[in-house]
Design a protein around this motif. Structure first.
Motif, short mmCIF file in Angstrom:
data_model
loop_
_atom_site.label_atom_id
_atom_site.label_comp_id
_atom_site.label_asym_id
_atom_site.label_seq_id
_atom_site.Cartn_x
_atom_site.Cartn_y
_atom_site.Cartn_z
N ASP A 187 -0.27 -6.40 -13.23
CA ASP A 187 1.32 -5.74 -13.22
C ASP A 187 1.29 -5.23 -14.70
O ASP A 187 0.27 -5.10 -15.66
CB ASP A 187 2.20 -6.93 -13.05
N ALA A 244 4.80 0.55 -10.15
CA ALA A 244 4.33 0.13 -8.89
C ALA A 244 4.33 1.07 -7.71
O ALA A 244 3.78 1.18 -6.67
CB ALA A 244 4.76 -1.24 -8.57
N LYS A 246 0.24 2.58 -7.87
CA LYS A 246 -0.45 1.29 -7.20
C LYS A 246 -1.71 1.55 -6.30
O LYS A 246 -1.52 2.53 -5.41
CB LYS A 246 0.93 0.58 -6.35
N LEU A 274 -1.99 -2.01 -10.46
CA LEU A 274 -1.50 -0.86 -11.19
C LEU A 274 -2.81 -0.16 -11.64
O LEU A 274 -3.76 -0.96 -12.22
CB LEU A 274 -0.59 -1.24 -12.04
#
Length: 276
Positions: free
Chosen positions: A184, A222, A226, A232
């Motif tokens: 993330d 995201a 992604k 990510l």
């Protein structure tokens, strides 16, 4: 060579860069180790052995031991290099933090012996393009403005032009793109902090950023960047520059008008007509 004066405005805060580097984790320096691989790959294609190399780097341990007599130099504004002392100078993963990149290359040039090689590896313009886009859009949507968060990095063509401005011969600029995956946005930022590559712009925002900006940036990141596995994507572009200290033994371009054969003759076609 004109170096920055003490009163000249600086894009980067060198004191902050030093603080960031003091908290670096060795296991996070994968970009610097990738730079070593790029350098070794390019040197393997050079038909010349080097006896007096120097490396300009913020992390000496990455480069020590690669050559028996290597001299390690810190990437200060004024480099501690001796003029004409080296047949190889490597400027390693620090040019993108320089307030005077041309001055850095000129200093490296001056440290070279005749026909010595200068090789530079630094981060280029596509680096962290995903993070730049996500943070910029998030800040505009949440705060209604935009602040400098990701350092501007030069494009390949611009960096290639620096070699000629520094007086180096036979300039070549190319790039290698690396892609990393992160769980993330927080994971990415922690990794950038661990490698000493977080914001050190002089005009950076000096107050804490609202949490809502990062939450929005995570959503944007995201949505657009992604991987199929839900991670990510982060791009790191390594720009590689090579140039030589001028020497009479090096090939020279022909003077305009000195060709001994017309282009049509070389192509085996009529004047003004391209071959099939």
């Amino acid at each position: 060579m004109k170096l920055p004066s003490a009163t000249a405005p600086s894009l980067f805060d060198r004191a902050v860069i030093a603080l960031h580097r003091n908290r670096v984790r060795d296991d996070a320096l994968f970009l610097h180790r990738a730079a070593v691989d790029e350098v070794q790959d390019r040197l393997s294609m050079v038909n010349k052995s080097f006896k007096a190399p120097a490396v300009v780097t913020p992390f000496p341990h990455i480069w020590e031991g690669l050559w028996p007599e290597v001299r390690i130099i810190r990437d200060d504004e004024v480099l501690n290099l001796t003029p004409g002392a080296h047949d190889l100078v490597i400027h390693a993963m620090a040019l993108h933090w320089a307030n005077d990149p041309v001055g850095q290359l000129i200093q490296c040039h001056r440290a070279l012996k005749s026909d010595g090689l200068m090789l530079t590896v630094c981060l280029g313009g596509d680096t962290l393009q995903e993070l730049r886009a996500a943070l910029g859009q998030a800040e505009i949507e949440v705060s209604g403005g935009l602040s400098p968060r990701v350092a501007p990095m030069a494009e390949l063509r611009d960096l290639g032009g620096l070699l000629q401005r520094a007086g180096l011969a036979l300039p070549v600029a190319d790039k290698a793109t690396l892609t990393a995956e992160y769980r993330d946005l927080t994971h990415l930022v922690h990794d950038l902090r661990a490698m000493g590559e977080t914001n050190a712009l002089t005009n950076r925002l000096k107050q804490p950023t609202r949490r809502a900006v990062f939450d929005k940036a995570q959503d944007i990141y995201a949505t657009h960047f992604k991987t199929p596995h839900g991670h990510l994507t982060a791009t790191f572009e390594l720009i590689c520059l090579t140039g030589w200290a001028p020497d009479d033994s090096q090939p020279k371009p022909l003077r305009p008008g000195s060709a001994q054969m017309r282009l049509a003759e070389a192509l085996g076609t009529d004047e003004g007509k391209l071959p099939d």
